[in-house]
Scaffold this motif. Structure first.
Motif, short mmCIF file in Angstrom:
data_model
loop_
_atom_site.label_atom_id
_atom_site.label_comp_id
_atom_site.label_asym_id
_atom_site.label_seq_id
_atom_site.Cartn_x
_atom_site.Cartn_y
_atom_site.Cartn_z
N ASP A 18 -2.06 2.10 3.26
CA ASP A 18 -1.68 2.17 1.85
C ASP A 18 -2.25 3.45 1.27
O ASP A 18 -3.39 3.81 1.54
CB ASP A 18 -2.22 0.96 1.08
CG ASP A 18 -1.58 -0.33 1.54
OD1 ASP A 18 -0.39 -0.32 1.90
OD2 ASP A 18 -2.28 -1.35 1.54
N LEU A 20 -3.01 5.73 -2.26
CA LEU A 20 -3.26 5.66 -3.69
C LEU A 20 -3.07 7.02 -4.33
O LEU A 20 -3.34 8.04 -3.71
CB LEU A 20 -4.70 5.19 -3.95
CG LEU A 20 -5.13 3.87 -3.35
CD1 LEU A 20 -6.63 3.69 -3.49
CD2 LEU A 20 -4.39 2.73 -4.01
N GLN A 24 -4.74 6.22 -9.65
CA GLN A 24 -5.18 4.90 -9.21
C GLN A 24 -6.65 4.92 -8.79
O GLN A 24 -7.40 4.00 -9.09
CB GLN A 24 -4.30 4.40 -8.06
CG GLN A 24 -2.90 4.05 -8.51
CD GLN A 24 -1.97 3.77 -7.34
OE1 GLN A 24 -2.03 4.45 -6.31
NE2 GLN A 24 -1.12 2.78 -7.51
N ARG A 28 -9.75 2.81 -10.42
CA ARG A 28 -10.60 1.93 -9.61
C ARG A 28 -12.06 2.32 -9.69
O ARG A 28 -12.94 1.46 -9.72
CB ARG A 28 -10.15 1.94 -8.15
CG ARG A 28 -8.84 1.22 -7.97
CD ARG A 28 -8.43 1.18 -6.53
NE ARG A 28 -7.09 0.61 -6.43
CZ ARG A 28 -6.63 0.05 -5.34
NH1 ARG A 28 -7.37 -0.04 -4.26
NH2 ARG A 28 -5.41 -0.44 -5.32
N ARG A 55 -2.51 12.21 -2.06
CA ARG A 55 -2.62 10.76 -1.89
C ARG A 55 -3.90 10.44 -1.10
O ARG A 55 -4.28 11.16 -0.18
CB ARG A 55 -1.42 10.18 -1.14
CG ARG A 55 -0.11 10.32 -1.90
CD ARG A 55 -0.11 9.46 -3.16
NE ARG A 55 1.16 9.57 -3.86
CZ ARG A 55 1.38 10.35 -4.90
NH1 ARG A 55 0.42 11.14 -5.35
NH2 ARG A 55 2.55 10.36 -5.50
N THR A 58 -6.28 4.03 1.31
CA THR A 58 -7.20 3.02 0.79
C THR A 58 -8.46 2.93 1.64
O THR A 58 -9.55 2.70 1.11
CB THR A 58 -6.53 1.63 0.71
OG1 THR A 58 -5.97 1.31 1.98
CG2 THR A 58 -5.46 1.60 -0.36
#
Length: 74
Positions: A18, A20, A24, A28, A55, A58
């Motif tokens: 994944d 992020l 994001q 977080r 990007r 995760t």
């Protein structure tokens, strides 16, 4: 009983990757935009470039948090 297809076995053993966005990650960690980009620039948080977009996997965020927790505990 037959074995599951090889594709099913491979899908179960490979973790999902994944990605992020920086926003994001900011949310977080409750960091500012500049603080998030400082982590990326310094290499403390790894990322990939997709065109002009950045990007963060995760697992990279999880590793960053784990490392910081270990540093605080030491």
């Amino acid at each position: 009983m037959t074995s599951p297809p090889l594709a099913v076995l491979h899908a179960e053993s490979a973790p999902a990757l994944d990605l992020l966005t920086v926003h994001q990650v900011m949310a977080r960690l409750q960091f500012s935009r500049s603080a998030a980009y400082d982590l990326l620039r310094s290499g403390q948080l790894t990322s990939i470039a997709l065109g002009r977009a950045r990007r963060i996997p995760t697992h990279a965020l999880t590793d960053f948090i784990r490392t910081r927790l270990e540093q605080e505990a030491a």
